[in-house]
Design an enzyme around this catalytic site. Structure first.
Site, PDB file in Angstrom:
ATOM      1  N   GLU A   1       0.803  -1.226   0.000  1.00  0.00           N
ATOM      2  CA  GLU A   1       0.000   0.000   0.000  1.00  0.00           C
ATOM      3  C   GLU A   1       0.836   1.277   0.000  1.00  0.00           C
ATOM      4  OE1 GLU A   1      -4.233  -0.550   1.767  1.00  0.00           O
ATOM      5  OE2 GLU A   1      -2.818  -1.116   3.328  1.00  0.00           O
TER       6      GLU A   1
ATOM      7  N   HIS B   1      -0.365   4.814   8.376  1.00  0.00           N
ATOM      8  CA  HIS B   1      -1.558   4.028   8.036  1.00  0.00           C
ATOM      9  C   HIS B   1      -1.714   2.943   9.096  1.00  0.00           C
ATOM     10  CE1 HIS B   1      -4.609   1.692   6.198  1.00  0.00           C
ATOM     11  NE2 HIS B   1      -3.813   0.708   5.829  1.00  0.00           N
TER      12      HIS B   1
ATOM     13  N   HIS C   1     -11.415  -0.729   7.055  1.00  0.00           N
ATOM     14  CA  HIS C   1      -9.987  -0.944   6.827  1.00  0.00           C
ATOM     15  C   HIS C   1      -9.138  -0.306   7.929  1.00  0.00           C
ATOM     16  CE1 HIS C   1      -6.536  -0.835   3.602  1.00  0.00           C
ATOM     17  NE2 HIS C   1      -6.071  -1.095   4.813  1.00  0.00           N
TER      18      HIS C   1
ATOM     19  N   HIS D   1      -4.543   0.125  11.350  1.00  0.00           N
ATOM     20  CA  HIS D   1      -5.783  -0.653  11.405  1.00  0.00           C
ATOM     21  C   HIS D   1      -6.314  -0.716  12.843  1.00  0.00           C
ATOM     22  CE1 HIS D   1      -3.565  -2.982   8.000  1.00  0.00           C
ATOM     23  NE2 HIS D   1      -4.200  -1.938   7.490  1.00  0.00           N
TER      24      HIS D   1
END
Length: 255
Positions: free
Chosen positions: A85, A104, A174, A106
Site C-alpha cells: 500500500e 496508516h 480498513h 488498522h
C-alpha cells in the site's frame, strides 16, 4: 564545499532513526501491529519519501528503511520488497505538499467510525487535530469490489482527495491515515486518534448527548499540543529505546 552534503547526510540519517523509532513507538502503543506503516518525506528531495521495506513495524531496523519515488518506484534499496500500500503515502505526498509524514493504521477502536453514520469528532483537547473532522474514504464507492487495499496510484489519489485538508481520514472497513508536518507530529496524531475513538465510544455508550469540542477550541488545543510535541516524543522514544535494548540483551543472553 563538502559541508552542505555532510549536513544533508546527517539530516537524512537522523530522519531514518526517527522513522525507526516511530515504527516501534506505534507498535508499542498498539496503533500498529504486524500490519500498518509509517513514512516520512525525504528531507532534500520532496518527490521522494522514506519508508520501511515490508516488515512488521516493531521489527524495523535502520537497514530496513528504503527511499521511494511518488510514482511507486524504489530510489534507494532496490532489492527490498515494499509494502503493497505504498500508494497511500505516495499520493498523499503528491496531493499535500505540507505533509511530511504519514501513518496508516488498522487500530480496532477507530474502525467503527468508518462503518457507521456517527462521525469521529474531538471529545477532548488531546485530539484537537480532529477539528476539521475525519472524512471517510470508501474504496468500493470509487472502484467497486476490491480486497480493500490501496494498491494502485488511482486508489491512493482517491484517498488523498477524500482526506482533503484534514489531518485524518478513515478508510471504511480498513483503518485510517494520519498526516502531519513531522514524524513526532504524525505519531502523536495516530496515537490520539485511537484514544479519542475509544473515549468517544465510551461516552456514546453512557447515553445522552455528548459534548464535543467546537472547531475553534479544537484548533487552539491542536496549536498548543503541536507546540509541545517534543515532550511526548521524548517519552515514547525512551520507551522504544528501552525495549530495543532489552531485545538486544535477550539475544546476547541467548548466545
Amino acid at each position: 564545499m563538502d559541508t552542505p552534503s555532510i549536513d544533508a547526510g546527517s539530516r537524512l540519517l537522523a530522519l531514518k532513526h526517527e522513522l525507526v523509532a516511530a515504527n516501534r513507538i506505534l507498535a508499542h502503543q498498539g496503533v500498529l501491529d504486524a500490519f500498518g506503516h509509517v513514512s516520512a518525506r525525504h528531507p532534500e528531495r520532496p518527490g521522494e519519501f522514506l519508508i520501511s521495506r515490508s516488515c512488521a513495524p516493531e521489527l524495523v531496523e535502520i537497514d530496513d528503511i528504503i527511499t521511494m519515488r511518488l510514482d511507486g518506484s524504489i530510489s534507494e534499496g532496490a532489492d527490498a520488497k515494499p509494502y503493497l500500500e505504498v500508494p497511500i503515502h505516495a499520493e498523499i505526498y503528491r496531493a499535500r505538499p505540507d505533509v511530511r509524514a504519514v501513518v496508516h493504521s488498522h487500530a480496532p477502536a477507530v474502525i467503527p467510525f468508518g462503518i457507521v453514520t456517527q462521525p469521529l469528532r474531538p471529545v477532548y483537547h488531546m485530539a484537537g487535530f480532529l477539528a476539521k473532522g475525519a472524512p471517510v474514504f470508501d474504496i468500493r464507492a470509487c472502484f467497486g469490489c476490491t480486497d480493500m487495499l490501496v494498491r494502485r496510484a488511482e486508489q491512493g489519489a482517491a484517498l488523498a482527495q477524500a482526506l482533503g485538508s484534514s489531518a485524518i481520514a478513515l478508510m471504511r472497513g480498513h483503518g485510517f491515515v494520519a498526516t502531519s508536518t513531522s514524524i513526532p507530529g504524525v505519531v502523536y496524531r495516530a496515537i490520539y486518534t485511537e484514544r479519542n475513538a475509544t473515549i468517544q465510544q465510551q461516552a456514546i455508550a453512557l447515553g445522552g448527548p455528548v459534548t464535543y469540542l467546537d472547531e475553534d477550541e479544537a484548533l487552539q488545543a491542536d496549536d498548543t499540543n503541536m507546540g509541545a510535541i517534543g515532550k511526548p516524543w521524548a517519552l515514547w522514544k525512551r520507551y522504544a529505546d528501552r525495549l530495543k535494548a532489552l531485545e538486544k540483551r535477550a539475544t546476547l543472553d541467548h548466545f
